[in-house]
Write a protein that holds these residues in place. Structure first.
Motif, mmCIF file in Angstrom:
data_model
loop_
_atom_site.group_PDB
_atom_site.id
_atom_site.type_symbol
_atom_site.label_atom_id
_atom_site.label_comp_id
_atom_site.label_asym_id
_atom_site.label_seq_id
_atom_site.Cartn_x
_atom_site.Cartn_y
_atom_site.Cartn_z
ATOM 1 N N LEU A 36 -48.013 -31.618 70.421
ATOM 2 C CA LEU A 36 -47.157 -32.438 71.577
ATOM 3 C C LEU A 36 -46.876 -31.476 72.704
ATOM 4 O O LEU A 36 -46.553 -30.276 72.549
ATOM 5 N N VAL A 37 -47.125 -31.967 74.074
ATOM 6 C CA VAL A 37 -46.789 -31.363 75.207
ATOM 7 C C VAL A 37 -45.707 -32.163 75.869
ATOM 8 O O VAL A 37 -45.439 -33.336 75.803
ATOM 9 N N ASN A 38 -44.812 -31.374 76.969
ATOM 10 C CA ASN A 38 -43.812 -32.114 77.600
ATOM 11 C C ASN A 38 -44.487 -32.722 78.781
ATOM 12 O O ASN A 38 -45.378 -32.260 79.397
ATOM 13 N N ASN A 39 -43.915 -34.154 78.739
ATOM 14 C CA ASN A 39 -44.509 -34.884 79.976
ATOM 15 C C ASN A 39 -43.013 -35.065 80.763
ATOM 16 O O ASN A 39 -42.064 -35.307 80.467
ATOM 17 N N ILE A 40 -43.373 -34.847 82.064
ATOM 18 C CA ILE A 40 -42.169 -35.192 83.227
ATOM 19 C C ILE A 40 -42.286 -36.679 83.457
ATOM 20 O O ILE A 40 -43.131 -37.176 84.285
ATOM 21 N N ILE A 41 -41.214 -37.270 83.182
ATOM 22 C CA ILE A 41 -41.175 -38.591 83.538
ATOM 23 C C ILE A 41 -39.905 -39.041 84.202
ATOM 24 O O ILE A 41 -38.645 -38.437 84.127
ATOM 25 N N PRO A 42 -39.888 -39.398 85.539
ATOM 26 C CA PRO A 42 -38.808 -39.680 86.392
ATOM 27 C C PRO A 42 -37.611 -40.463 85.711
ATOM 28 O O PRO A 42 -37.746 -41.408 84.885
ATOM 29 N N GLY A 43 -36.546 -39.887 85.979
ATOM 30 C CA GLY A 43 -35.305 -40.530 85.473
ATOM 31 C C GLY A 43 -34.751 -39.856 84.352
ATOM 32 O O GLY A 43 -33.624 -39.974 84.155
ATOM 33 N N PHE A 44 -35.560 -38.982 83.447
ATOM 34 C CA PHE A 44 -35.054 -38.196 82.407
ATOM 35 C C PHE A 44 -34.722 -36.856 82.723
ATOM 36 O O PHE A 44 -35.682 -36.302 83.433
ATOM 37 N N GLU A 45 -33.719 -36.473 82.337
ATOM 38 C CA GLU A 45 -32.725 -35.011 82.751
ATOM 39 C C GLU A 45 -32.720 -34.442 81.452
ATOM 40 O O GLU A 45 -32.126 -34.974 80.698
ATOM 41 N N ASN A 46 -32.980 -33.292 81.466
ATOM 42 C CA ASN A 46 -32.855 -32.350 80.164
ATOM 43 C C ASN A 46 -33.218 -32.901 79.007
ATOM 44 O O ASN A 46 -32.489 -32.874 77.956
ATOM 45 N N CYS A 47 -34.624 -33.465 79.111
ATOM 46 C CA CYS A 47 -35.127 -34.112 78.039
ATOM 47 C C CYS A 47 -36.588 -33.656 77.811
ATOM 48 O O CYS A 47 -37.301 -33.401 78.896
ATOM 49 N N ILE A 48 -36.681 -33.167 76.671
ATOM 50 C CA ILE A 48 -38.432 -33.069 76.581
ATOM 51 C C ILE A 48 -39.097 -34.336 75.805
ATOM 52 O O ILE A 48 -38.530 -34.671 74.906
ATOM 53 N N ILE A 49 -40.080 -34.755 76.577
ATOM 54 C CA ILE A 49 -40.801 -36.198 76.263
ATOM 55 C C ILE A 49 -42.024 -36.010 76.242
ATOM 56 O O ILE A 49 -42.778 -35.435 76.842
ATOM 57 N N SER A 50 -42.607 -36.647 75.013
ATOM 58 C CA SER A 50 -44.044 -36.698 74.781
ATOM 59 C C SER A 50 -44.555 -37.951 74.789
ATOM 60 O O SER A 50 -43.698 -38.905 73.970
ATOM 61 N N ILE A 51 -45.348 -38.473 75.400
ATOM 62 C CA ILE A 51 -46.152 -39.780 75.451
ATOM 63 C C ILE A 51 -47.069 -39.982 74.086
ATOM 64 O O ILE A 51 -48.067 -39.263 74.060
ATOM 65 N N LEU A 52 -46.662 -40.629 73.022
ATOM 66 C CA LEU A 52 -47.502 -40.683 71.983
ATOM 67 C C LEU A 52 -48.781 -41.807 72.033
ATOM 68 O O LEU A 52 -49.956 -41.408 71.705
ATOM 69 N N ALA A 53 -48.364 -42.984 72.501
ATOM 70 C CA ALA A 53 -49.380 -43.988 72.483
ATOM 71 C C ALA A 53 -49.215 -44.511 73.785
ATOM 72 O O ALA A 53 -48.113 -44.845 74.359
ATOM 73 N N SER A 54 -50.341 -45.011 74.415
ATOM 74 C CA SER A 54 -50.273 -45.667 75.664
ATOM 75 C C SER A 54 -51.575 -46.698 75.845
ATOM 76 O O SER A 54 -52.520 -46.425 74.952
ATOM 77 N N PRO A 55 -51.927 -47.417 76.897
ATOM 78 C CA PRO A 55 -52.911 -48.132 77.106
ATOM 79 C C PRO A 55 -54.064 -47.368 77.123
ATOM 80 O O PRO A 55 -55.315 -47.458 77.012
ATOM 81 N N LEU A 57 -54.948 -45.010 75.271
ATOM 82 C CA LEU A 57 -55.216 -44.841 73.640
ATOM 83 C C LEU A 57 -55.812 -46.128 73.255
ATOM 84 O O LEU A 57 -56.602 -46.125 72.138
ATOM 85 N N GLY A 58 -55.362 -47.341 73.852
ATOM 86 C CA GLY A 58 -55.962 -48.490 73.373
ATOM 87 C C GLY A 58 -54.846 -49.386 72.983
ATOM 88 O O GLY A 58 -55.086 -50.530 72.434
ATOM 89 N N ALA A 59 -53.552 -48.750 72.913
ATOM 90 C CA ALA A 59 -52.314 -49.512 72.801
ATOM 91 C C ALA A 59 -51.815 -50.617 73.707
ATOM 92 O O ALA A 59 -51.950 -50.289 74.849
ATOM 93 N N SER A 60 -51.158 -51.672 73.256
ATOM 94 C CA SER A 60 -50.653 -52.568 74.362
ATOM 95 C C SER A 60 -49.347 -52.084 74.774
ATOM 96 O O SER A 60 -48.568 -52.867 75.620
ATOM 97 N N PHE A 61 -48.840 -51.142 74.216
ATOM 98 C CA PHE A 61 -47.320 -50.463 74.378
ATOM 99 C C PHE A 61 -47.412 -49.141 74.753
ATOM 100 O O PHE A 61 -48.628 -48.442 74.819
ATOM 101 N N VAL A 62 -46.362 -48.374 74.953
ATOM 102 C CA VAL A 62 -46.157 -47.064 75.138
ATOM 103 C C VAL A 62 -45.107 -46.584 74.262
ATOM 104 O O VAL A 62 -44.078 -47.050 74.227
ATOM 105 N N ASP A 63 -45.395 -45.815 73.456
ATOM 106 C CA ASP A 63 -44.527 -44.937 72.522
ATOM 107 C C ASP A 63 -44.099 -43.646 73.040
ATOM 108 O O ASP A 63 -45.071 -42.900 73.404
ATOM 109 N N TYR A 64 -43.102 -43.018 72.860
ATOM 110 C CA TYR A 64 -42.518 -41.634 73.255
ATOM 111 C C TYR A 64 -41.688 -41.037 72.189
ATOM 112 O O TYR A 64 -40.943 -41.841 71.390
ATOM 113 N N ILE A 65 -41.686 -39.739 72.112
ATOM 114 C CA ILE A 65 -40.681 -39.157 71.398
ATOM 115 C C ILE A 65 -39.989 -38.452 72.144
ATOM 116 O O ILE A 65 -40.476 -37.612 72.986
#
Length: 263
Positions: A36-55, A57-65
């Protein structure tokens, strides 16, 4: 072929680069934590975020850790659009989560659902890290129905027997109500337990493994899985699991439900 000297003598690389992750866009994916790598997402501060599933990938949703560091927060709000619903589950830690003006203190196994039009706010309360499983999806409206803000702790919900099996148990995290077009569940397999058959169905899943080890059948391929892995399962992909080792194989996962298919 020659390699850079600093690569060959690196003290951080102990073996040839390898990964258990498997990506089959539109069908399924196994995503392991070490890649996993860190994704910079506006609004999140001092957070390490990875986008796991998204459209993508073929998903109809978005999952994050999300790993919230000291002072980690999102005070701008997550979701809140007229057609977007959101859900957060606390894997580990202690956070304050708000749905608009309503505030909730969530520790491990705590969760919050926000319906369309309601922003979710998150703040880490721990002196250390808090780890979250975060989700968003376009809500599919149904005439005369409207979901509502819902929060609870999974530890406060009793397990039910799954599909008549004494060694597999499930918890439903959201109300079984047509107002909701999705649900979250926790499924737990005792050691050596398995699904009763290989499932094939229209519903998608995004699953985060909370404990244990096992083998998962994805599109009729058996692959090893373990705690902190993430699995995306697309529509009609064959799927089943069995637990190995001495610890329960347990995961939290989403499922779209309560709606007909469009033509």
């Amino acid at each position: 072929m020659s390699y850079p000297k600093d690569l060959l003598t690196s003290s951080t690389v102990k073996e040839l680069l390898s990964s258990r992750s498997i990506i089959e866009p539109g069908k399924y994916a196994l995503i392991t934590p070490e890649g996993l790598v860190n994704n910079i997402i506006p609004g999140f501060e001092n957070c390490i975020i990875s986008i796991l599933a998204s459209p993508k990938l073929g998903a109809s949703f978005v999952d994050y850790i999300v790993t919230m560091q000291d002072g980690g927060k999102n005070m701008e709000g997550f979701g809140g659009q007229a057609n977007i619903e959101t859900f957060v589950y606390v894997i580990d830690g202690n956070i304050k989560a708000a749905a608009g003006e309503q505030e909730f203190i969530l520790e491990e196994s705590g969760y919050l659902y926000c319906p369309p039009g309601v922003k979710m706010y998150l703040e880490n309360l721990r002196n250390g890290q808090s780890k979250l499983f975060l989700y968003k999806k376009k809500y599919r409206p149904l005439e005369g129905r409207k979901p509502w803000v819902y929060s609870n702790h999974a530890d406060h919900i009793d397990y039910e027997i799954y599909d008549g099996l004494h060694n597999v148990h499930i918890k439903d995290l959201l109300p079984a109500d047509l107002d909701f077009d999705m649900n979250f569940h926790i499924l737990s397999f005792d050691p050596a337990a398995s699904h009763p058959f290989i499932e094939t169905h229209v519903q998608e899943h995004g699953a985060y493994l909370l404990s244990g080890q096992g083998m998962y059948n994805l599109d009729n391929q058996w692959v090893p899985v373990q705690k902190d892995d993430y699995i995306f399962m697309g529509p009609y992909v064959q799927q089943a699991a069995y637990a190995v080792g001495e610890e329960n194989l347990t995961y939290v996962y989403s499922k779209d439900c309560n709606r007909d298919e469009d033509l």
